[in-house]
Design an enzyme around this catalytic site. Structure first.
Site, PDB file in Angstrom:
ATOM      1  N   LYS A   1       0.800  -1.216   0.000  1.00  0.00           N
ATOM      2  CA  LYS A   1       0.000   0.000   0.000  1.00  0.00           C
ATOM      3  C   LYS A   1       0.840   1.277   0.000  1.00  0.00           C
ATOM      4  O   LYS A   1       0.312   2.365  -0.225  1.00  0.00           O
ATOM      5  CB  LYS A   1      -0.992  -0.012   1.169  1.00  0.00           C
TER       6      LYS A   1
HETATM    7  O1  P1T Z   1      -6.608  -2.917  -1.171  1.00  0.00           O
HETATM    8  P1  P1T Z   1      -5.976  -3.956  -2.074  1.00  0.00           P
HETATM    9  O2  P1T Z   1      -5.152  -3.331  -3.139  1.00  0.00           O
HETATM   10  O3  P1T Z   1      -6.970  -4.911  -2.625  1.00  0.00           O
HETATM   11  O4  P1T Z   1      -4.960  -4.795  -1.186  1.00  0.00           O
HETATM   12  C1  P1T Z   1      -5.467  -5.750  -0.291  1.00  0.00           C
HETATM   13  C2  P1T Z   1      -4.613  -5.939   0.936  1.00  0.00           C
HETATM   14  C3  P1T Z   1      -4.021  -7.170   1.171  1.00  0.00           C
HETATM   15  N1  P1T Z   1      -3.275  -7.403   2.244  1.00  0.00           N
HETATM   16  C4  P1T Z   1      -3.063  -6.442   3.155  1.00  0.00           C
HETATM   17  C5  P1T Z   1      -2.236  -6.772   4.349  1.00  0.00           C
HETATM   18  C6  P1T Z   1      -3.615  -5.171   3.001  1.00  0.00           C
HETATM   19  O5  P1T Z   1      -3.377  -4.245   3.927  1.00  0.00           O
HETATM   20  C7  P1T Z   1      -4.446  -4.906   1.879  1.00  0.00           C
HETATM   21  C8  P1T Z   1      -5.193  -3.626   1.721  1.00  0.00           C
HETATM   22  N2  P1T Z   1      -5.071  -2.710   2.726  1.00  0.00           N
HETATM   23  C9  P1T Z   1      -5.892  -1.638   2.851  1.00  0.00           C
HETATM   24  C10 P1T Z   1      -7.018  -1.500   2.164  1.00  0.00           C
HETATM   25  C11 P1T Z   1      -5.466  -0.630   3.818  1.00  0.00           C
HETATM   26  O6  P1T Z   1      -6.192   0.348   4.045  1.00  0.00           O
HETATM   27  O7  P1T Z   1      -4.375  -0.792   4.370  1.00  0.00           O
END
Ligand code: P1T
Length: 503
Positions: free
Chosen positions: A79
């Protein structure tokens, strides 16, 4: 100084250092990444793609599997990419002004860490709104980065006024110069992966990939990568991984479950974010906590990849999906975040055992397998949820108990009250005793149900990581009544008394 004297006295000066210049050398080819970065944000991306050696072999997978190590980003997660991209974009548009604007974001933590990191470097105040479920490790990292934190109830639906999304939206209206970058709707979220993560994966494997497996949260990662991969390598199957308890997967039937809350952080939602494009996702796999977190531990132990829980979900999904691939084909699995976020969670054996994600450790002690006895459990006092914190405090003092059970009209437990938590809230300006008791209610506490016949061994393991355990009894309708509480003292007394009696 002391060293100097020693050297002069002849103790150290006879020692010769290794002749490094003449030894056999292993020097890696250096690339742009080894040049100086102007700040840490420039080190985001260009994460390694690493071939998996042990797990695929053990699972009988024929194809080659590769891990995209997003946990090696500066903030510890995938992220970082979107956080920086959203900030750079908003600055270009004049929406964000360093030293003036306040960044506010609802997040499961990692986007928050990415934003707080960029905010620290670029000079912004940053307010992060995240559900209670998310780890204290993430919160501590955020605080260290200078962010302000607001926690919201995990069980709040996304559109309820208490949810992290709605609280962030309200604050963004109330606070002057606040900017909500909004990862759920901001095209820079998928774009960061379309331009960055996907390009890197394609480059690493010369545009020849048969499958990518990616966990879905906001779904910016999978949608951005999916779009670029479909353009450049149309044969590639894009697999989305979604936990039970979430509604992102298709077909909808896949989502049918009793699971409401799950432990894996970052993936799954109760709504469809606008940055999700299901048209680029060929197949969905649903995952459970137990399999996911055990797989995350295997990635750490068997592959040396210090990743987080959702990496385990993605890898578990990848193992299922890659069974259809043949020798010579290539499957990439994305590992989103870092072990650091979970040191007191799935990395802890006790934490895993309490949730039945791992069998309770065996000890050669005669009481270990014995069931919890009544004499070890002290009675627990209950207080109505409509009472006041002052009433709760006075009740605690009178009873000299470690904890009170807060109950609803039916006598079911809704949370617990402790003096320590009340002190923390008041001393850290998070609340006052004039507030409703609900604001002082702890939702994250350890409990055992008598119907599960907990062993003293399990009780002891829980007390390794918790100050007390609430003992409950549930009926068929899941009405959960508090029966008592066990502390380390109670158990110690119980097992030593047991020994004296020869039990
Ligand atoms: O949001 P996305 O691109 O689909 O990623 C998914 C994801 C997978 N694993 C972890 C540990 C994550 O933190 C995330 C997504 N995280 C958020 C949406 C956030 O606000 O940190």
């Amino acid at each position: 100084m002391a060293n100097h004297v020693q050297v002069k006295n002849g103790i150290e000066n006879s020692r010769q250092f290794f002749n490094l210049k003449e030894m056999s050398h292993i020097v890696k080819v250096l690339d742009q990444n080894q040049k100086v970065h102007s700040d840490i944000l420039q080190a985001i991306g260009n994460t390694p793609l690493v071939k998996l050696t042990n797990i695929p072999k053990q699972e009988g997978i024929k194809c080659d599997m590769y891990a995209k190590c997003e946990f090696l980003n500066p903030g510890g997660s995938v992220k970082d990419r979107i956080a920086n991209r959203m900030i750079v974009d908003a600055e270009k548009k004049g929406l964000l002004v360093a030293g003036k604007s306040v960044i506010i974001e609802p997040t499961s933590g990692n986007t928050g860490i990415g934003l707080a990191l960029a905010a620290a470097v670029r000079g912004y105040r940053c307010i992060i709104v995240l559900p209670e479920k998310m780890s204290d490790e993430k919160v501590n990292t955020l605080i260290a980065l200078g962010a302000e934190i607001i926690r919201t109830p995990t069980e709040a639906a996304w559109d309820s006024p208490d949810s992290n999304i709605m609280v962030a939206r309200r604050l963004a209206k109330e606070i002057p110069d606040a900017v909500l970058l909004d990862q759920y709707n901001n095209p820079c979220n998928p774009l960061a992966h379309y331009d960055g993560t996907a390009e890197e994966i394609l480059w690493s494997l010369d545009d020849d990939i048969d499958m990518v497996v990616i966990g879905a949260g906001t779904s910016g990662t999978i949608s951005g990568i999916g779009h670029k991969i479909k353009e450049r390598c149309p044969k590639c199957i894009v697999v989305g991984v979604d936990p039970y308890g979430s509604i992102l997967a298709q077909p909808e039937d896949l989502n049918k479950t009793d699971v409401q809350i799950y432990e894996v952080e970052g993936i799954g939602y109760d709504f469809l974010p606008n940055v999700l494009d299901r048209t680029v996702i060929d197949k969905w796999i649903k995952t459970e906590d137990k399999a996911s977190l055990n797989m995350a531990r295997r990635l750490i132990k068997e592959e040396g990849l210090l990743c987080g829980g959702s990496s385990g979900s993605a890898m578990w999904g990848a193992i299922q999906a890659a069974k259809t691939l043949k020798e010579g084909q290539k499957c990439v699995v994305l590992l989103p975040d870092n072990i650091r976020n979970y040191m007191t969670k799935f990395i802890s054996d006790q934490w895993m055992e309490v949730r039945d994600f791992k069998p309770t450790v065996k000890r050669n002690l005669q009481w270990w397998e014995n069931p919890l006895r009544k004499d070890i459990v002290q009675p627990i006092q209950t207080i109505q949820h409509t009472s006041t914190p002052a009433e709760a405090l006075s009740m605690l003092r009178k009873s000299n108990a470690p904890v009170l059970a807060i109950v609803d009209d039916k006598g079911c437990i809704t949370g617990v009250f402790t003096a320590d938590n009340a002190r923390k809230r008041i001393a850290n300006l998070m609340g006052s005793t004039a507030e409703p008791l609900q604001n002082f209610s702890i939702k994250k506490y350890y409990k055992v149900d008598v119907a599960d016949k907990p062993t003293l061994g399990l009780i002891s393991r829980i007390l390794d990581i918790a100050p007390f355990i609430v003992v409950t009894q549930s009926d068929l309708l899941h009405n959960e009544k508090p029966l008592g509480v066990v502390t380390a003292d109670d158990l110690l007394l119980g097992i030593t008394a047991g020994q004296a009696n020869g039990n």
